[in-house]
Each structure stands twice: as C-alpha cells, then as structure tokens.
Design an enzyme around this catalytic site. Structure first.
Site, PDB file in Angstrom:
ATOM      1  N   GLU A  77     -60.265  57.985  17.188  1.00 12.23           N
ATOM      2  CA  GLU A  77     -59.792  58.961  16.197  1.00 12.23           C
ATOM      3  C   GLU A  77     -59.674  60.328  16.859  1.00 12.23           C
ATOM      4  O   GLU A  77     -60.611  60.714  17.556  1.00 12.23           O
ATOM      5  CB  GLU A  77     -60.761  59.032  15.018  1.00 12.23           C
ATOM      6  CG  GLU A  77     -60.732  57.755  14.202  1.00 12.23           C
ATOM      7  CD  GLU A  77     -61.672  57.788  12.995  1.00 12.23           C
ATOM      8  OE1 GLU A  77     -62.389  58.789  12.824  1.00 12.23           O
ATOM      9  OE2 GLU A  77     -61.673  56.814  12.248  1.00 12.23           O
TER      10      GLU A  77
ATOM     11  N   HIS B 107     -59.461  59.261   7.970  1.00 13.14           N
ATOM     12  CA  HIS B 107     -60.934  59.164   7.902  1.00 13.14           C
ATOM     13  C   HIS B 107     -61.519  60.245   7.000  1.00 13.14           C
ATOM     14  O   HIS B 107     -62.298  61.081   7.459  1.00 13.14           O
ATOM     15  CB  HIS B 107     -61.578  59.233   9.308  1.00 13.14           C
ATOM     16  CG  HIS B 107     -62.996  58.731   9.311  1.00 13.14           C
ATOM     17  ND1 HIS B 107     -63.637  58.290  10.452  1.00 13.14           N
ATOM     18  CD2 HIS B 107     -63.905  58.575   8.305  1.00 13.14           C
ATOM     19  CE1 HIS B 107     -64.878  57.915  10.146  1.00 13.14           C
ATOM     20  NE2 HIS B 107     -65.058  58.093   8.843  1.00 13.14           N
TER      21      HIS B 107
HETATM   22  O1  LIG Z   1     -68.433  63.081   9.276  1.00 15.33           O
HETATM   23  C1  LIG Z   1     -67.580  62.554   8.568  1.00 15.33           C
HETATM   24  O2  LIG Z   1     -66.384  62.520   8.865  1.00 15.33           O
HETATM   25  C2  LIG Z   1     -67.983  61.927   7.269  1.00 15.33           C
HETATM   26  O3  LIG Z   1     -69.329  62.039   7.006  1.00 15.33           O
HETATM   27  C3  LIG Z   1     -67.590  60.469   7.216  1.00 15.33           C
HETATM   28  O4  LIG Z   1     -68.404  59.767   8.077  1.00 15.33           O
HETATM   29  P1  LIG Z   1     -68.720  58.241   7.842  1.00 15.33           P
HETATM   30  O5  LIG Z   1     -67.453  57.492   8.075  1.00 15.33           O
HETATM   31  O6  LIG Z   1     -69.766  57.918   8.875  1.00 15.33           O
HETATM   32  O7  LIG Z   1     -69.231  58.108   6.438  1.00 15.33           O
END
Ligand SMILES: O=C(O)[C@H](O)COP(=O)(O)O
Length: 310
Positions: free
Chosen positions: A257, A275
């Site tokens: 990402e 995301h």
């Molecule tokens: O830091 C982030 O982008 C969010 O908390 C999402 O993270 P996660 O996919 O680990 O929930």
C-alpha cells in the site's frame, strides 16, 4: 529554581490527527508528525498506522523507544518479536474500529449487489435504463462465508442476520457455533455466495485466496477483502473475474500500500477503497485515541488495555 524536564517525544509513523492525541499528553509530552532522524533517535513512543513498517532497522534508529502503539490490531508490519526482545511493548487497540470495518464490508457488498457504481454512471450520463435492474440483486436468503471469526468477523455475522443472510464461518483458532462452523476453507468457499476475509496476515495466510481456492468457490460469488491485501492473489482473482467465477470484488486493502495500478482495478464489477473502512471518522478517533492512551499508560508505568504477543 524550576527544574528543566526533557519532554517525552511521541512520533507519528503515518499520519495521525494531532487533535486526537494532544489532549491525552501532559505538558512534558509532545507529538511530532513527520519525524526527522533526530526526532526518531529521541522518540519515547511511536504511534504507528497500519501501512507503516516497523522492522529491526527502524528500531535501531529509535534507541530511546519505550512503546509502540498500533492503531488497530494487525501487527503484520511490526516486528513484535524483535520489539519484545528489546523490552518494547506493542500496544494494540482491539474493538476500536470493529464496527467501522464490519459496516465497510456491507458497504462494499451492497454496492456490488445493487450495482451502485455502474448505475450512478448511467444516471449521471442522463441514461434512464431501468432494464439494468435485472443485474441488481438482494442479500436476503444468500449465504455469507466469513473467514476469520474474531471481533470483526463476529460483528459481520451479527449484521448479516439482520439482512437475513445465512452465515458460514471458518477460523481454526476461534470458537464458532456448530451450526455455522466449517472445518476447512474449501468447505466454506463451496457453500458461500459471498465471502469476506477477516484473518490476520501471517506466513500461513499469504495468498489464502489463490487460483485453487477460487476454483472451490461458487460460480458468480462475490469476494470482499477489508483485512490485509496479502491474503489474496490479485492475478488469480482478476482471472476469476474475467471468467465469471467471481461476479464481484470489493477491496479495501492491497499489498503493498499504496498499490501499483492492477488491470483488475478497471473491471466494472469491482469496488475499491484506499484502506479506510477501519479509518472512518469514528474509527480513526477511536483507534488513534486508544493507541495514544496505551502509549501514555506504558510511559506512566500503567498496564495498557491490550498488547500484541510475538
Ligand atoms: O492505521 C490505520 O490505517 C487504521 O487503523 C486501519 O488499520 P487496520 O487495517 O489495522 O484496522
């Protein structure tokens, strides 16, 4: 004479909203966004977003670090074993964005089943094509397969009930009610019209959904991934979309990402988000606050709410 206290430094690894962190800090603590090498060298605490890698090399650059706080629960990019060897706890924030991610799954699923993107494009172009309705479906009566039955998977199952979906679940580590439990991934895939992934990314789970697994899925199934990009083989999934094995794909996560453009991004039966199904306004507020609070607790000698185990 007033004593001079060196401030404790919190560095943000990945962007965090200062207004969520600063109210938790004492007058001797300060948050630094976009830290320089010198800031890293002085950092007492690191608040780490999901896509940020914390490896041995980065830990070497933070010799004063006393705590790592991850916004969320996925520690696939944090070397928890190495941190723990150095006596640095890794705080996590279970529950902080459970609802956000679970709702995000249904946002993707409904967008695909109801064909929201292509229908919006038609109306926007001034084309009133109600015959397109033959492609629009419902959730009721279909089966949703949930791979990974932790907090998020269970929340997805609860919401699914309200849509009168049937539910199947697979998780080798969690307790699952007998009536919905599958003993293998293939059993779940073969019995599901829609499949959503809620497993952590571990070496065993890398490419969990590969070309063999896709063959085990029902023809025309829809796949949603709001957990970790590495769980699916994008080339294999693209092929499955082209052959009609999959009729829709919802992706919130990628590997790496941000991702390079993939030809499947252009497929019309795909919904893509960057995301942030777990990082909605509310999810962000809860995860960042819980992570910062965990770091503050560790620095104050208190036990934080939750830590990752290596
Ligand atoms: O830091 C982030 O982008 C969010 O908390 C999402 O993270 P996660 O996919 O680990 O929930």
């Amino acid at each position: 004479m007033a004593s001079i206290t060196t401030p404790q430094i919190f560095v943000a690894l990945g962007s965090v909203e200062p207004a969520l962190v600063e109210p938790l800090l004492s007058e001797h603590q300060r948050l630094i966004q976009d830290p320089t090498d010198e800031d890293l060298a002085n950092a007492d605490a690191a608040i780490v977003r999901a896509a940020y890698r914390v490896d041995r090399e980065l830990l070497d650059r933070m010799p004063a670090l006393k705590v790592i706080a991850r916004t969320g629960v996925g520690t696939d990019l944090v070397d928890v074993a190495e941190a723990s060897r150095r006596g640095i706890p890794v705080v996590i924030t279970p529950g902080s964005n459970t609802a956000s991610v679970a709702e995000g799954v249904f946002a993707h699923l409904l967008a695909l089943v109801k064909k929201l993107s292509p229908l919006t494009a038609l109306v926007r172009e001034g084309r009133w094509e109600q015959r397109a309705a033959v492609g629009v479906g419902d959730l009721e009566g279909f089966t949703l397969g949930i791979i990974g039955y932790g907090r998020i998977g269970r929340r997805v199952a609860r919401i699914a009930e309200a849509f009168e979906l049937k539910v199947l679940a697979y998780d080798p580590f969690a307790e699952i009610p007998a009536e919905i439990r599958c003993d293998t991934v293939d059993e779940l895939l073969g019995g599901s019209d829609f499949v959503t992934l809620h497993a952590p990314l571990t070496p065993e789970n890398q490419n969990l959904i590969n070309s063999d697994r896709l063959k085990a899925m029902r023809r025309g199934a829809i796949l949603i991934n709001c957990s970790r990009g590495g769980l699916i083989d994008l080339d294999a999934v693209h092929e499955a979309l082209q052959s009609g094995r999959l009729s829709g794909l919802g992706l919130d996560v990628y590997d790496p990402e941000p991702p390079a453009h993939h030809p499947l991004f252009d497929h019309e039966n795909v919904v893509l988000t960057p995301h942030l199904m777990g990082f909605t306004r509310q999810g962000m507020a809860h995860t960042v606050r819980d992570a910062a609070q965990g770091a503050v607790d560790v620095l104050a000698g208190r036990t934080p709410a939750a830590v990752a185990t290596p």
